[in-house]
Enzyme design. Structure first.
Site, mmCIF file in Angstrom:
data_model
loop_
_atom_site.group_PDB
_atom_site.id
_atom_site.type_symbol
_atom_site.label_atom_id
_atom_site.label_comp_id
_atom_site.label_asym_id
_atom_site.label_seq_id
_atom_site.Cartn_x
_atom_site.Cartn_y
_atom_site.Cartn_z
ATOM 1 N N ASP A 13 0.206 -7.633 -1.811
ATOM 2 C CA ASP A 13 0.544 -6.657 -2.852
ATOM 3 C C ASP A 13 1.102 -7.324 -4.112
ATOM 4 O O ASP A 13 1.951 -6.771 -4.796
ATOM 5 C CB ASP A 13 1.561 -5.617 -2.322
ATOM 6 C CG ASP A 13 1.118 -5.062 -0.986
ATOM 7 O OD1 ASP A 13 -0.038 -4.634 -0.893
ATOM 8 O OD2 ASP A 13 1.924 -5.086 -0.030
ATOM 9 N N GLU A 14 0.614 -8.497 -4.411
ATOM 10 C CA GLU A 14 1.082 -9.215 -5.608
ATOM 11 C C GLU A 14 0.336 -8.772 -6.854
ATOM 12 O O GLU A 14 0.617 -9.273 -7.949
ATOM 13 C CB GLU A 14 0.897 -10.738 -5.436
ATOM 14 C CG GLU A 14 1.657 -11.368 -4.288
ATOM 15 C CD GLU A 14 0.809 -11.459 -3.029
ATOM 16 O OE1 GLU A 14 -0.288 -10.853 -3.016
ATOM 17 O OE2 GLU A 14 1.244 -12.103 -2.067
ATOM 18 N N LYS A 16 -3.236 -8.691 -6.751
ATOM 19 C CA LYS A 16 -4.465 -9.490 -6.713
ATOM 20 C C LYS A 16 -5.645 -8.713 -7.272
ATOM 21 O O LYS A 16 -6.510 -9.278 -7.930
ATOM 22 C CB LYS A 16 -4.800 -9.915 -5.274
ATOM 23 C CG LYS A 16 -3.863 -10.951 -4.714
ATOM 24 C CD LYS A 16 -4.365 -11.491 -3.391
ATOM 25 C CE LYS A 16 -4.277 -10.515 -2.240
ATOM 26 N NZ LYS A 16 -2.936 -10.094 -1.886
ATOM 27 N N GLY A 17 -5.679 -7.400 -6.995
ATOM 28 C CA GLY A 17 -6.832 -6.577 -7.385
ATOM 29 C C GLY A 17 -7.147 -6.705 -8.858
ATOM 30 O O GLY A 17 -8.282 -6.967 -9.251
ATOM 31 N N LYS A 18 -6.114 -6.545 -9.681
ATOM 32 C CA LYS A 18 -6.339 -6.601 -11.124
ATOM 33 C C LYS A 18 -6.814 -7.985 -11.558
ATOM 34 O O LYS A 18 -7.751 -8.119 -12.354
ATOM 35 C CB LYS A 18 -5.038 -6.249 -11.857
ATOM 36 C CG LYS A 18 -5.153 -6.553 -13.322
ATOM 37 C CD LYS A 18 -3.877 -6.381 -14.091
ATOM 38 C CE LYS A 18 -3.976 -7.209 -15.359
ATOM 39 N NZ LYS A 18 -2.918 -6.936 -16.306
ATOM 40 N N GLY A 40 -5.899 -3.528 0.453
ATOM 41 C CA GLY A 40 -6.086 -2.433 -0.489
ATOM 42 C C GLY A 40 -5.880 -2.964 -1.884
ATOM 43 O O GLY A 40 -4.815 -3.454 -2.207
ATOM 44 N N HIS A 41 -6.942 -2.934 -2.687
ATOM 45 C CA HIS A 41 -6.829 -3.396 -4.065
ATOM 46 C C HIS A 41 -6.984 -2.214 -5.001
ATOM 47 O O HIS A 41 -7.928 -1.447 -4.876
ATOM 48 C CB HIS A 41 -7.935 -4.417 -4.386
ATOM 49 C CG HIS A 41 -7.734 -5.737 -3.725
ATOM 50 N ND1 HIS A 41 -8.677 -6.730 -3.719
ATOM 51 C CD2 HIS A 41 -6.666 -6.236 -3.077
ATOM 52 C CE1 HIS A 41 -8.204 -7.775 -3.070
ATOM 53 N NE2 HIS A 41 -6.991 -7.502 -2.668
ATOM 54 N N ARG A 143 -14.978 -14.081 22.181
ATOM 55 C CA ARG A 143 -16.438 -14.163 22.327
ATOM 56 C C ARG A 143 -17.058 -12.937 22.975
ATOM 57 O O ARG A 143 -18.006 -13.010 23.736
ATOM 58 C CB ARG A 143 -16.817 -15.439 23.102
ATOM 59 C CG ARG A 143 -16.510 -16.679 22.294
ATOM 60 C CD ARG A 143 -16.407 -17.888 23.129
ATOM 61 N NE ARG A 143 -15.266 -17.798 24.035
ATOM 62 C CZ ARG A 143 -14.884 -18.768 24.842
ATOM 63 N NH1 ARG A 143 -15.574 -19.888 24.886
ATOM 64 N NH2 ARG A 143 -13.834 -18.621 25.612
ATOM 65 N N GLN A 223 -4.552 -10.031 1.759
ATOM 66 C CA GLN A 223 -3.202 -10.322 2.282
ATOM 67 C C GLN A 223 -2.638 -11.550 1.546
ATOM 68 O O GLN A 223 -2.934 -11.718 0.380
ATOM 69 C CB GLN A 223 -3.205 -10.516 3.810
ATOM 70 C CG GLN A 223 -3.501 -9.243 4.590
ATOM 71 C CD GLN A 223 -4.977 -8.984 4.747
ATOM 72 O OE1 GLN A 223 -5.722 -9.856 5.100
ATOM 73 N NE2 GLN A 223 -5.405 -7.757 4.496
ATOM 74 N N THR A 238 -0.670 -11.039 9.685
ATOM 75 C CA THR A 238 -1.957 -10.457 10.016
ATOM 76 C C THR A 238 -2.688 -11.433 10.936
ATOM 77 O O THR A 238 -2.158 -12.484 11.287
ATOM 78 C CB THR A 238 -2.743 -10.104 8.733
ATOM 79 O OG1 THR A 238 -3.854 -9.275 9.102
ATOM 80 C CG2 THR A 238 -3.221 -11.342 7.979
ATOM 81 N N SER A 412 0.364 -11.485 -15.956
ATOM 82 C CA SER A 412 -0.153 -10.119 -16.026
ATOM 83 C C SER A 412 1.001 -9.195 -16.416
ATOM 84 O O SER A 412 2.063 -9.243 -15.804
ATOM 85 C CB SER A 412 -0.724 -9.748 -14.661
ATOM 86 O OG SER A 412 -0.832 -8.361 -14.541
ATOM 87 N N THR A 413 0.804 -8.366 -17.429
ATOM 88 C CA THR A 413 1.940 -7.607 -17.969
ATOM 89 C C THR A 413 1.809 -6.088 -17.849
ATOM 90 O O THR A 413 2.641 -5.362 -18.381
ATOM 91 C CB THR A 413 2.161 -7.980 -19.450
ATOM 92 O OG1 THR A 413 0.939 -7.788 -20.160
ATOM 93 C CG2 THR A 413 2.623 -9.421 -19.604
HETATM 94 P P1 IMP Z 1 -2.488 -5.842 10.215
HETATM 95 O O1 IMP Z 1 -3.173 -6.776 9.289
HETATM 96 O O2 IMP Z 1 -2.903 -4.401 10.035
HETATM 97 O O3 IMP Z 1 -2.587 -6.293 11.651
HETATM 98 O O4 IMP Z 1 -0.921 -5.854 9.869
HETATM 99 C C1 IMP Z 1 -0.112 -7.007 10.106
HETATM 100 C C2 IMP Z 1 0.930 -7.178 9.008
HETATM 101 O O5 IMP Z 1 0.255 -7.506 7.787
HETATM 102 C C3 IMP Z 1 1.755 -5.925 8.677
HETATM 103 O O6 IMP Z 1 3.065 -6.349 8.305
HETATM 104 C C4 IMP Z 1 1.046 -5.316 7.493
HETATM 105 O O7 IMP Z 1 1.914 -4.531 6.713
HETATM 106 C C5 IMP Z 1 0.629 -6.577 6.763
HETATM 107 N N1 IMP Z 1 -0.544 -6.395 5.908
HETATM 108 C C6 IMP Z 1 -1.837 -6.337 6.280
HETATM 109 N N2 IMP Z 1 -2.631 -6.197 5.220
HETATM 110 C C7 IMP Z 1 -1.835 -6.180 4.139
HETATM 111 C C8 IMP Z 1 -2.080 -6.107 2.720
HETATM 112 O O8 IMP Z 1 -3.234 -6.050 2.242
HETATM 113 N N3 IMP Z 1 -0.986 -6.122 1.917
HETATM 114 C C9 IMP Z 1 0.279 -6.231 2.419
HETATM 115 N N4 IMP Z 1 0.547 -6.329 3.714
HETATM 116 C C10 IMP Z 1 -0.488 -6.299 4.568
#
Ligand code: IMP
Length: 429
Positions: A13-14, A16-18, A40-41, A143, A223, A238, A412-413
């Site tokens: 959530d830094e 990245k999308g933009k 999610g972007h 596998r 991520q 993740t 990015s501002t």
């Molecule tokens: P999972 O990827 O759904 O298994 O979640 C594992 C961990 O990664 C959790 O803490 C989620 O909140 C985090 N996480 C997964 N995808 C994202 C992302 O795109 N942004 C921020 N946190 C994420």
């Protein structure tokens, strides 16, 4: 001209999308190489907001967009996203979108398992996005995964379903979940096949040809490094490798093709889900950052935990992620603070330590060491040149560069596509 790889430098959530959208404009091909629809972007172009999860951001500009073999793909979610994108006027044809034939499918049984485990874990839960990502990766390395190439071979598919369910039946029994009927899963996949197979190709070859033709490629990470299954705050991570080293394995190219590695870093820190977070602020300042920064998960809507910028963590992310330059985002959220704090290192049980140790109990016991910096009263929002920034904002950026040991190449501002200050073009290497 270099290719560019973009990865997150914190816990996701830094913004990245933009940045990826901005870079996609300058690229010919955009490739996803890990993760799934846990990502999610959000990309804002004029009055239109695009919410992408599996689709590479190149689709917005009609660039060749590849979902590589390292991604785990929920095909129903992908088809929904394609439909939504078409509704917003995007040309999502198989000429534009390519899905790796050797990518793993995320199935409903993976989501069931994700949810059942989290529900049972109580205080030990990971706080996953509930999309079945972890269980799908487990089946891949076990596998027994179903891959896109299997959808067109009914006989092979039947055998694969049998193998997969032999594993899941036992798990589901233990978790009190109903058994999956093989014929129902088969019917579901056979129904899916004609809808998705037009996009399914040997993606490594499509990409390899593009590279040979001298096309500029942008590798889009999802991520972030602190959520990497090896280098992150394990087990609160993740299930994929999110570092730049994953580009090659997750898309089927050599290790040098990823090119210049750009790390995206927010001017403060956030995280969603459980796990250690040394600079977390559970006070009014944390709430202010969350409100001003609209810090709610794109995928799950959960409020994000907020805290001061942690230079020690980012320094580590830069080292293990292979980052060469940084994009600093959301500086404008810090507008108006009288004083800002930056974490420069920690103490662990009274002893100084300059990095995140691997042990969970040690991570949780870290006490941040802060340096205080003066804030600024003017606005940085929408600035498009260094000259537009208050002097203390420039000092903040410069001090961060020193502490993390990498240059800030883009700033990015605002969420708007063109509100960016470029110090150096990443495609120039
Ligand atoms: P999972 O990827 O759904 O298994 O979640 C594992 C961990 O990664 C959790 O803490 C989620 O909140 C985090 N996480 C997964 N995808 C994202 C992302 O795109 N942004 C921020 N946190 C994420």
């Amino acid at each position: 001209m270099a290719n560019v790889t973009v990865i997150g430098g914190q816990w996701g959530d830094e913004g990245k999308g933009k940045v990826i959208d901005w870079l996609a404009n300058r690229a010919d091909v955009v490739v996803r190489f890990q993760g799934g629809n846990n990502a999610g972007h959000t990309i804002v172009v004029g009055d239109t907001t695009y919410k992408l999860s599996l689709l590479p951001s190149g689709v917005i500009q009609g660039k060749l967009s590849i979902i590589g073999n390292g991604v785990v793909v929920d095909p129903w979610s992908l088809l929904d996203e394609i439909e939504r994108g078409r509704g917003q006027g995007l040309a999502l044809t198989p000429d534009v979108l390519v899905l790796a034939e050797n990518a793993t499918l995320v199935l409903p049984l993976h989501r069931d398992l994700d949810a059942a485990r989290e529900a049972r874990a109580g205080a030990n839960k990971i706080g996953t996005t509930g999309r079945g990502i972890g269980p799908a990766y487990e089946d891949k390395v076990g596998r027994r995964a179903i891959r896109f190439a299997d959808l067109t071979d009914r006989e092979a598919l039947e055998g694969k379903i049998e193998r997969l369910l032999a594993h899941h039946d036992a798990l589901r029994l233990g978790l009190g979940l109903p058994q999956v009927q093989p014929h129902e899963l088969l019917a579901l996949l056979l129904d899916l096949a004609p809808k998705i197979t037009p996009y399914v190709k040997p993606a490594w070859k499509v990409l390899g040809d593009a590279v040979k033709d001298g096309k500029r490629v942008l590798f889009e990470g999802a991520q972030a490094t602190l959520l990497d299954v090896d280098h992150g705050t394990y087990p609160y991570v993740t299930s994929s490798n999110t570092v730049a080293g994953q580009v090659a394995a997750g898309s089927g190219v050599g290790p040098k093709v990823g090119g210049y590695v750009l790390g995206i870093v927010k001017a403060y820190t956030t995280r969603v889900g459980e796990g250690p977070f040394p600079t977390e602020l559970s006070d009014e300042i944390g709430r202010r950052l969350g409100e001003k920064g609209h810090e709610f998960g794109t995928v799950t809507g959960r409020p994000r935990r907020c805290g001061w910028f942690d230079a020690a963590l980012v320094r580590q992310s830069i080292a293990v992620g292979g980052v060469e330059g940084v994009v600093l985002t959301k500086l404008d959220i810090l507008d108006g603070f009288t004083t800002l704090k930056v974490c420069t290192g920690y103490t662990l049980r009274g002893e100084p330590i300059d990095h995140l140790p691997a042990g969970l109990r040690d991570q949780a016991a870290l006490e941040p060491v802060y340096e205080e910096l003066e804030g600024w009263s003017g606005s940085t929002q929408g600035a498009r040149s260094w000259k537009d920034l208050p002097a203390n904002a420039v000092k903040y950026v410069r001090r961060i560069e020193e502490l993390i040991g990498a240059p800030v190449v883009l700033l990015s501002t605002s969420p708007q596509r063109d509100d960016i200050i470029m110090m150096r073009d990443p495609f120039q290497g």
